[in-house]
Write a protein that holds these residues in place. Structure first.
Motif, PDB file in Angstrom:
ATOM      1  N   TYR A 289       1.110  -1.058  -0.022  1.00  0.00           N
ATOM      2  CA  TYR A 289       0.102  -0.038  -0.270  1.00  0.00           C
ATOM      3  C   TYR A 289       0.473   1.339   0.043  1.00  0.00           C
ATOM      4  N   ALA A 290       1.412   1.344   0.234  1.00  0.00           N
ATOM      5  CA  ALA A 290       3.011   2.235   0.849  1.00  0.00           C
ATOM      6  C   ALA A 290       3.601   3.029  -0.511  1.00  0.00           C
ATOM      7  N   SER A 291       3.551   1.782  -1.281  1.00  0.00           N
ATOM      8  CA  SER A 291       4.656   2.050  -2.477  1.00  0.00           C
ATOM      9  C   SER A 291       3.767   2.870  -3.446  1.00  0.00           C
ATOM     10  N   ILE A 292       2.409   2.267  -3.569  1.00  0.00           N
ATOM     11  CA  ILE A 292       1.126   2.893  -4.552  1.00  0.00           C
ATOM     12  C   ILE A 292       0.875   4.430  -4.002  1.00  0.00           C
ATOM     13  N   GLY A 293       1.275   5.295  -2.461  1.00  0.00           N
ATOM     14  CA  GLY A 293       1.061   5.846  -1.830  1.00  0.00           C
ATOM     15  C   GLY A 293      -0.708   5.933  -1.112  1.00  0.00           C
ATOM     16  N   LYS A 294      -1.114   4.665  -1.320  1.00  0.00           N
ATOM     17  CA  LYS A 294      -2.143   4.209   0.103  1.00  0.00           C
ATOM     18  C   LYS A 294      -1.992   4.573   1.498  1.00  0.00           C
ATOM     19  N   VAL A 295      -1.693   5.838   1.932  1.00  0.00           N
ATOM     20  CA  VAL A 295      -0.608   5.870   3.279  1.00  0.00           C
ATOM     21  C   VAL A 295      -1.589   5.477   4.659  1.00  0.00           C
ATOM     22  N   HIS A 296      -2.619   6.049   4.303  1.00  0.00           N
ATOM     23  CA  HIS A 296      -3.803   5.026   4.947  1.00  0.00           C
ATOM     24  C   HIS A 296      -4.295   3.505   5.675  1.00  0.00           C
ATOM     25  N   ASP A 297      -4.276   3.366   4.501  1.00  0.00           N
ATOM     26  CA  ASP A 297      -4.775   1.712   4.429  1.00  0.00           C
ATOM     27  C   ASP A 297      -3.332   1.081   4.642  1.00  0.00           C
ATOM     28  N   ALA A 298      -2.670   1.547   3.969  1.00  0.00           N
ATOM     29  CA  ALA A 298      -0.704   1.202   4.658  1.00  0.00           C
ATOM     30  C   ALA A 298      -0.213   0.862   6.304  1.00  0.00           C
ATOM     31  N   PHE A 299      -0.532   2.407   6.928  1.00  0.00           N
ATOM     32  CA  PHE A 299      -0.533   2.541   8.566  1.00  0.00           C
ATOM     33  C   PHE A 299      -1.785   1.724   9.635  1.00  0.00           C
ATOM     34  N   ILE A 300      -2.838   1.218   8.765  1.00  0.00           N
ATOM     35  CA  ILE A 300      -3.956   0.326   8.974  1.00  0.00           C
ATOM     36  C   ILE A 300      -3.146  -0.653   9.337  1.00  0.00           C
ATOM     37  N   ALA A 301      -2.335  -1.579   7.789  1.00  0.00           N
ATOM     38  CA  ALA A 301      -2.218  -2.755   7.922  1.00  0.00           C
ATOM     39  C   ALA A 301      -0.765  -3.179   8.899  1.00  0.00           C
ATOM     40  N   SER A 318       9.053   1.210   8.822  1.00  0.00           N
ATOM     41  CA  SER A 318       8.635   1.590   7.144  1.00  0.00           C
ATOM     42  C   SER A 318       7.285   2.022   8.523  1.00  0.00           C
ATOM     43  N   ILE A 319       6.784   2.315   9.261  1.00  0.00           N
ATOM     44  CA  ILE A 319       5.956   3.561   9.768  1.00  0.00           C
ATOM     45  C   ILE A 319       6.744   4.323  10.042  1.00  0.00           C
ATOM     46  N   GLY A 320       8.184   4.543  10.535  1.00  0.00           N
ATOM     47  CA  GLY A 320       8.960   6.345  10.153  1.00  0.00           C
ATOM     48  C   GLY A 320       8.709   6.610   9.032  1.00  0.00           C
ATOM     49  N   VAL A 321       8.768   5.908   7.692  1.00  0.00           N
ATOM     50  CA  VAL A 321       8.587   5.972   6.297  1.00  0.00           C
ATOM     51  C   VAL A 321       7.907   6.927   6.024  1.00  0.00           C
ATOM     52  N   LEU A 322       6.116   6.339   6.446  1.00  0.00           N
ATOM     53  CA  LEU A 322       5.381   6.980   6.078  1.00  0.00           C
ATOM     54  C   LEU A 322       5.118   8.380   6.900  1.00  0.00           C
ATOM     55  N   TYR A 323       5.402   8.501   8.626  1.00  0.00           N
ATOM     56  CA  TYR A 323       5.419   9.481   8.889  1.00  0.00           C
ATOM     57  C   TYR A 323       6.434  10.584   8.509  1.00  0.00           C
ATOM     58  N   GLN A 324       7.624   9.999   7.973  1.00  0.00           N
ATOM     59  CA  GLN A 324       8.828  11.196   6.728  1.00  0.00           C
ATOM     60  C   GLN A 324       7.871  11.549   5.655  1.00  0.00           C
ATOM     61  N   GLN A 325       7.164  11.122   5.161  1.00  0.00           N
ATOM     62  CA  GLN A 325       6.472  11.287   3.646  1.00  0.00           C
ATOM     63  C   GLN A 325       5.379  12.092   4.769  1.00  0.00           C
ATOM     64  N   GLY A 575      -0.678   5.879  24.494  1.00  0.00           N
ATOM     65  CA  GLY A 575      -1.426   6.295  22.937  1.00  0.00           C
ATOM     66  C   GLY A 575      -0.353   6.892  21.976  1.00  0.00           C
ATOM     67  N   GLN A 576      -0.814   6.574  20.357  1.00  0.00           N
ATOM     68  CA  GLN A 576       0.239   7.312  19.293  1.00  0.00           C
ATOM     69  C   GLN A 576      -0.793   7.967  18.029  1.00  0.00           C
ATOM     70  N   GLN A 577      -0.590   8.294  17.179  1.00  0.00           N
ATOM     71  CA  GLN A 577      -0.956   9.372  16.674  1.00  0.00           C
ATOM     72  C   GLN A 577      -0.805   9.080  15.138  1.00  0.00           C
ATOM     73  N   PRO A 578      -2.654   8.665  14.796  1.00  0.00           N
ATOM     74  CA  PRO A 578      -1.471   8.296  12.919  1.00  0.00           C
ATOM     75  C   PRO A 578      -1.035   9.182  12.272  1.00  0.00           C
ATOM     76  N   PRO A 579      -0.273   8.732  11.163  1.00  0.00           N
ATOM     77  CA  PRO A 579       0.315   9.666  10.087  1.00  0.00           C
ATOM     78  C   PRO A 579      -0.857  10.659   9.807  1.00  0.00           C
ATOM     79  N   SER A 580      -1.085  11.920   9.914  1.00  0.00           N
ATOM     80  CA  SER A 580      -1.800  13.347   9.185  1.00  0.00           C
ATOM     81  C   SER A 580      -2.415  13.084   7.601  1.00  0.00           C
ATOM     82  N   SER A 581      -2.894  13.691   7.503  1.00  0.00           N
ATOM     83  CA  SER A 581      -3.135  13.398   6.092  1.00  0.00           C
ATOM     84  C   SER A 581      -2.849  14.259   4.575  1.00  0.00           C
TER      85      SER A 581
END
Length: 1248
Positions: A289-301, A318-325, A575-581
């Motif tokens: 999911y992350a490789s095609i830009g589906k950030v929310h789906d990737a974080f859920i997975a 990989s979670i760090g990569v999502l946050y950084q992106q 607790g932890q917040q998911p990546p912002s959109s």
């Protein structure tokens, strides 16, 4: 019924019924995996086995007490006799402990048996199998391999041979010996005997084996073929879909990205449907999911993966990569810190963390992270990996370090050295420093995962629970390392001055706000050393712990409970917040650097191996075996267990320290201990050898086979002086038993082993001896008998001036002539690193290593000639311009996986690979044209005719050359092969096939440098290969000269100039590197001497042990020698005659067995120049009696052992006979010793 003392002064009776005794007599290691005693259905059998264990233990106690009573009887000191327990007691005790899954105790008992039966232990196949299973359980790969190989050599038709082959296949896969792995897995698959692993699972491992080798299309086809099976279990189906999904994600060869990724996601979703609890599959789905830009789906997975208790360093990276992106640097920082705290060698996480710091203007922290990323890459593969939970050490990327990171390190180093160091408390910093971030409170998911890891004392140290996995380098992936051992030494990140300056720190359980200062770890938290001690003590038998150890265990357990409670409280407030959109860019955009995803390790679980909660490495098992409960004599522990308080401590005995399978094994008799197992006391070998042994009267109540009761006719009844008819008569009735040895040495000889090197210590001059050489002035010298005698006397010899003395036209073998004659002739190409001849560097670690990478491809003579010429021109240009040139690239080359270094100039100091960008970006490689076949007389008539000018002993075809009597072509041995070289081309270390001699002539114009070790030291070289985890027989290795000298191994070193002939004597170990541009021709010869024949037979048998194909068919050759030559050397005659005798016996017994099973034996005969036959399964030579079965639309030859594994009664096989038994009997009887021929001084002659 036997009365014994269960406790001191507490008599107890142990009684067993005849039925129970019968059952116990049938139990041994072969029931392991089939008889599950811990299953409730087998409760009665388990009780019986426990009773038998207690009985055996009490026997040991009784013997110990009798010995002690004798020792204290002062009046009878002169007649004192040692008490001796039957060694079978120990092996039976080992079997029982193995079936009870008490592997530590099983290992101890097996080692006691080995000590008592050091010379004959190999005769007990159940013992070898049990010991191999225990070694396998503890992940002691090297020891397990040696035991299993001995077992298969001694008993090829062993009942559990498929279990052995399966384990060998898995071990070789994890140690990257893929050729051996495939062979053993296929043998396990072909065996139709019962197996604890289903055949579909074995097929899956075979498919995965192709995957880890990079043979993606073959792997994909095999995975898809497996999915068609309707009987697949859900876990296996999930594994297959997971592997397929990740293949689609990683490899462009399977299609365009917009086609592959949906297929990958579909496969991974089907895998999750089949196995919803697989956290790893969820993580892989997140990566897709992350490789095609589906950030929310990737974080859920990713979150789901963590919830499945499989959150690991890869997941957090990989979670760090999502946050950084998503421009959330603080959250990215926390995720990366979680990753590197789980795996301090996680190169990708450190690299990404460095990019994050640099993007925020914190150069000092970025520099530290980049350095750690580099160290993480260099440390890959240096830790012994857990067989049950780790991946095979796959080939590393071509370039040791990301060139962009190298560039940043150099830039930051210059920047920081020229400017003031930034303050740690700088208020303008956007992120906390590494030191501060390391002490941050961890997230809820991280805390939960950490508690699970800490709470499971003895659980797997690796956070990733999947095993037999492959390191991938997916598109866009970086230099990330596979998940490393979470049990690596924990501590802070590299502080600014030096890593050793700061104390060890752990995760902080408290959860203040992100802006709050770091907190301290509560005093009751266990540090890594304390956790390791706790795990170790909990695994011990409480009865064997000392008072100090028991007190320590109680204190650590109390601290551990407090730590758990504290962590639970902290988790409730985290607790932890998911990546912002938001799609904004991070501060100080880092778009010039590509973030690194981890290089994943994905693969199937290990069946039947060590438990995943062991986490035991090779070093761990040494430590494990040194504990008191195993190191002291077993009887002492039993006495303590039964409450005896008058035990006197005995000298410590490491159960493996005197074992031939131990890495500490040596021949120093002063340090070798001999165990008196009856008294269970360690004694020096210097004790009087005449001491009497008094056998204890207590005997085992159940039947046990004697080690020597094989039921075979004594081998002493056979000798080479009897005629063939008498041999056949003695064999009558023996074949029906099915126990037919295929050894050419003896039925009762131990399995072959590499020889110990000569004991004398060599000085510096002896370690570098002068090379034997002779210069020829004329043809007369070349044909003198003294030349042959000179060559046969030395391990290696150089004959200089041969070409000019014989007026050989070497131009016939020049590149120009070859191109004119046959430009399209095939050339095998080896792509290698270019390095100095006396060095072999690993570009990843910058260390000298033995592994010599050599990738294979193919081209033609014309195209290689173009490369050779281009290389020469580039060199001339480089000399003129003082710059490096690039060579001609072959279109079909696989050099993309190669790397190397520029060759240093002669006389310059050896230097390891530098960290500069140029060296990392442009590794110097070369292409070596090898194995050019010149056997076709129609194509190469003039070249082959020219070689007839050589003296008879050096010719390709000669009556005095054994290989000329094989009767068919063996490419490269009894035919000429040519080698086309550029400077740096390497022929890695090896002995010639079956230890035959070889001839090598340098055509020129450049020189070649040779290194050689006498054959007496080949066992020591083999041991060094084992230490460096390289297969001696078919691995590619280049010895480190320092290692050889430290091991007291002498090395010849010399230059071979154009026109020089190098004679490599039988068994000599050698390796060669081209100094200039040159061609060489080479072939093998077999002088008719007893030494040559004996070394060939010894290697033939050792190859069987190693499951390695002998390309010289020694059985077929021996019978042809008996037909073709007359021998007058008594030693050579006796050796050949013995081989004929043993082969004749095998043929007679095999025919009797086949006919006894109702198989119709048909006469087939042999065609002219027909090649010898080898078993299509195990690849041993099959002589005379062929078992044929159709497989995959072709008829495959089988040996009798492999045929019986597929069908016990040989149903479905056709049996063919190549020679009538009467014909072989005539040849045997006609082969007699002839008188010597003084006129020619030859020990053989052609028949008239």
């Amino acid at each position: 019924m036997i009365k014994t003392n269960g406790k001191a002064d507490d008599p107890e009776e142990i009684t067993m019924t005849p039925q129970e005794l019968q059952l116990l007599s049938e139990l041994d290691s072969r029931q392991c995996g089939y008889l599950l005693l811990n299953n409730p259905d087998n409760a009665k059998k388990k009780t019986l086995v426990l009773k038998a264990v207690k009985y055996l233990q009490l026997m040991v106690i009784q013997a110990r007490k009798q010995q002690k009573a004798q020792d204290t009887d002062v009046s009878n000191t002169k007649n004192t006799k040692s008490i001796s327990i039957d060694p079978k007691t120990w092996v039976k005790l080992g079997h029982f402990h193995l079936l009870l899954e008490e592997h530590r105790k099983a290992l101890s008992a097996y080692q006691m048996f080995y000590t008592a039966q050091a010379e004959n232990h190999w005769k007990d196949t159940a013992f070898l199998y049990g010991l191999g299973l225990v070694y396998y359980y503890f992940n002691a790969y090297q020891w397990a391999v040696k035991v299993f190989q001995q077992l298969l050599y001694v008993s090829p038709n062993f009942q559990r041979a498929n279990e052995v082959h399966l384990r060998l296949g898995l071990i070789f896969k994890v140690t990257q010996d893929y050729q051996s792995s495939l062979k053993h897995l296929q043998l396990a698959l072909a065996d139709n005997n019962p197996c604890t692993t289903e055949k579909d699972k074995i097929r899956f491992h075979i498919a995965h084996l192709f995957e880890v080798q990079g043979k993606v299309k073959i792997a994909k086809e095999k995975y898809e073929l497996l999915l068609r099976e309707k009987s697949l279990s859900n876990p296996l189906r999930a594994d297959i879909f997971r592997q397929l999904g990740w293949l689609y994600h990683c490899y462009d060869i399977l299609g365009e990205k917009h086609q592959r990724i949906p297929s990958a996601i579909s496969c991974l979703q089907q895998a999750i449907a089949a196995d919803p609890c697989s956290g790893q599959t969820l993580y892989l789905l997140g990566r897709c999911y992350a490789s095609i830009g589906k950030v929310h789906d990737a974080f859920i997975a990713y979150r789901n993966s963590v919830e499945k208790s499989e959150g690991n360093a890869d997941t957090w990276c990989s979670i760090g990569v999502l946050y950084q992106q998503q421009s959330q640097p603080m959250d990215a920082l926390q995720a990366y810190i979680c990753a590197v705290q789980l795996d301090k060698c996680h190169s990708a996480a450190w690299a990404n963390l460095g990019i994050l710091y640099e993007s925020c203007g914190q150069a000092r922290d970025a520099y530290a992270c980049y350095l750690n990323s580099n160290r993480g890459s260099n440390n890959r593969g240096t830790v012994e990996e857990n067989l049950a939970s780790k991946a095979p050490k796959t080939a590393l990327p071509a370039i040791g370090m990301n060139p962009h990171l190298t560039q940043r390190i150099n830039f930051l180093q210059t920047h920081l050295s020229s400017g003031p160091m930034p303050s740690i408390t700088n208020s303008r910093r956007q992120l906390l420093s590494i030191e501060e971030a390391w002490n941050l409170p961890i997230s809820a998911e991280m805390s939960s995962r950490q508690q699970q890891q800490t709470a499971g004392a003895g659980n797997n140290r690796n956070a990733n629970s999947q095993s037999f996995q492959k390191n991938y380098n997916p598109p866009g992936g970086g230099n990330g390392a596979a998940v490393g051992a979470a049990g690596a030494p924990q501590g802070p990140p590299p502080p600014y001055p030096s890593p050793a300056a700061c104390p060890t720190k752990r995760f902080k359980p408290e959860t203040p706000e992100k802006s709050s200062p770091p907190t301290t770890t509560p005093s009751f938290y266990l540090n890594p050393q304390q956790q390791q001690i706790l795990q170790c003590l909990q695994q011990q038998n409480p009865a064997t712990l000392t008072q100090t150890q028991q007190t320590t265990l109680q204190q650590l357990q109390q601290q551990y409970r407090l730590m758990q409670q504290h962590q639970q409280q902290m988790r409730n407030r985290q607790g932890q917040q998911p990546p912002s959109s938001q799609n904004q860019r991070p501060h100080n955009s880092n778009q010039q650097y590509k973030l690194h995803q981890p290089s994943l390790t994905v693969g199937p679980n290990m069946p039947g191996g060590g438990q995943s909660d062991l986490g035991v490495s090779e070093e761990d098992i040494k430590d494990l075996l040194s504990h008191k409960d195993l190191a002291t004599a077993l009887a002492e522990n039993l006495l303590k267990h039964f409450g005896s308080d008058d035990i006197k401590e005995e000298p410590s005995l490491d159960p493996l320290s005197t074992n031939e399978f131990s890495p500490n094994h040596h021949n120093d008799s002063d340090n070798k201990l001999e165990l008196d197992v009856k008294g269970v006391k360690s004694k020096s070998k210097s004790k009087s050898p005449t001491q009497d042994i008094l056998a204890v009267k207590n005997e085992l109540p159940w039947e046990m086979e004697s080690l020597n009761s094989s039921g075979k006719r004594p081998e002493s009844e056979f000798n080479i002086n009897m005629d063939a008819k008498m041999i056949i008569e003695l064999c009558r009735g023996e074949g029906n038993k099915g126990e037919i040895s295929n050894s050419l040495i003896s039925d009762h000889a131990p399995p072959p082993a590499a020889p110990e090197p000569p004991p004398q210590k060599l000085n510096q001059q002896q370690l570098l001896p002068p090379t034997p050489s002779v210069y020829l002035d004329n043809k007369k010298h070349a044909f003198s008998p003294q030349l042959q005698e000179f060559c046969l006397k030395h391990p290696i010899a150089v004959v200089r001036g041969l070409a000019s003395a014989l007026k050989l036209d070497l131009g016939l073998f020049s590149t120009k002539t070859l191109v004119e004659a046959n430009p399209d002739h095939s050339v095998e190409v080896r792509t290698q690193y270019q390095q100095p001849s006396d060095e072999n560097w690993d570009p990843q670690s910058g260390r000298k290593v033995w592994s010599c990478v050599s990738h294979r491809s193919h081209t033609t003579i014309a195209r290689y000639a173009q490369y050779q010429a281009s290389s020469f021109k580039d060199s001339l240009k480089a000399e003129g311009d003082k710059t490096s040139g690039s060579g001609y690239n072959l279109s079909d080359s696989d050099s993309k996986d190669s790397t190397g270094f520029q060759r240093r100039k002669k006389g310059s100091l050896p230097t390891p690979p530098s960290n500069n960008v140029k060296n990392a970006n442009s590794p110097k490689t070369l292409k070596f044209g090898t194995n050019v076949d010149l056997s076709d007389e129609r194509k190469w008539r003039s070249q082959l005719q020219e070689l007839m000018k050589l003296p008879a002993f050096a010719r390709v075809v000669s009556a005095g050359n054994m290989l000329s009597h094989v009767g068919h072509v063996i490419l490269g041995m009894n035919t000429v092969q040519l080698y086309m070289k550029v400077p740096g081309s390497r022929t890695p270390g090896h002995q010639e096939n079956n230890n035959f001699c070889s001839i090598n002539i340098n055509i020129g114009p450049g020189d070649c440098e040779w290194f050689a070790v006498p054959d007496a030291y080949w066992g020591a070289v083999c041991a060094l290969c084992d230490q460096n985890q390289i297969n001696y027989l078919h691995g590619s290795w280049w010895p480190v000269l320092d290692d050889l000298h430290k091991s007291n191994i002498p090395v010849y070193r010399f230059m071979q100039r154009p026109g020089d002939l190098v004679w490599v004597n039988a068994g000599c170990v050698h390796w060669v590197q081209a100094v200039g541009w040159c061609n060489n021709i080479a072939w093998n010869v077999g002088p008719l001497t007893a030494r040559q024949y004996n070394l060939a037979i010894e290697r033939y048998e050792w190859n069987k042990l190693q499951s390695y194909k002998s390309i010289v068919p020694m059985l077929h050759l021996s019978w042809n020698l008996a037909r073709n030559i007359k021998v007058s050397d008594p030693k050579l005659f006796a050796l050949i005659k013995k081989c004929l005798l043993r082969t004749l016996r095998q043929c007679a017994m095999t025919l009797e067995f086949a006919r006894g099973k109702g198989v119709d034996v048909k006469f087939h005969g042999r065609g002219k120049n027909e090649a010898s036959h080898y078993c299509g399964q195990c690849e041993i030579e099959v002589f005379n009696i062929l078992f044929i079965r159709e497989q995959e639309k072709r008829h495959v030859v089988h040996c009798m052992d492999c045929a019986r594994k597929q069908s016990a009664n040989l149903e479905g096989f056709v049996c063919l006979e190549e020679y009538k038994l009467e014909e072989l009997m005539d040849v045997y009887d006609s082969f007699v010793l002839h008188p010597a021929v003084p006129a020619s001084n030859e020990a053989y002659r052609l028949p008239s």
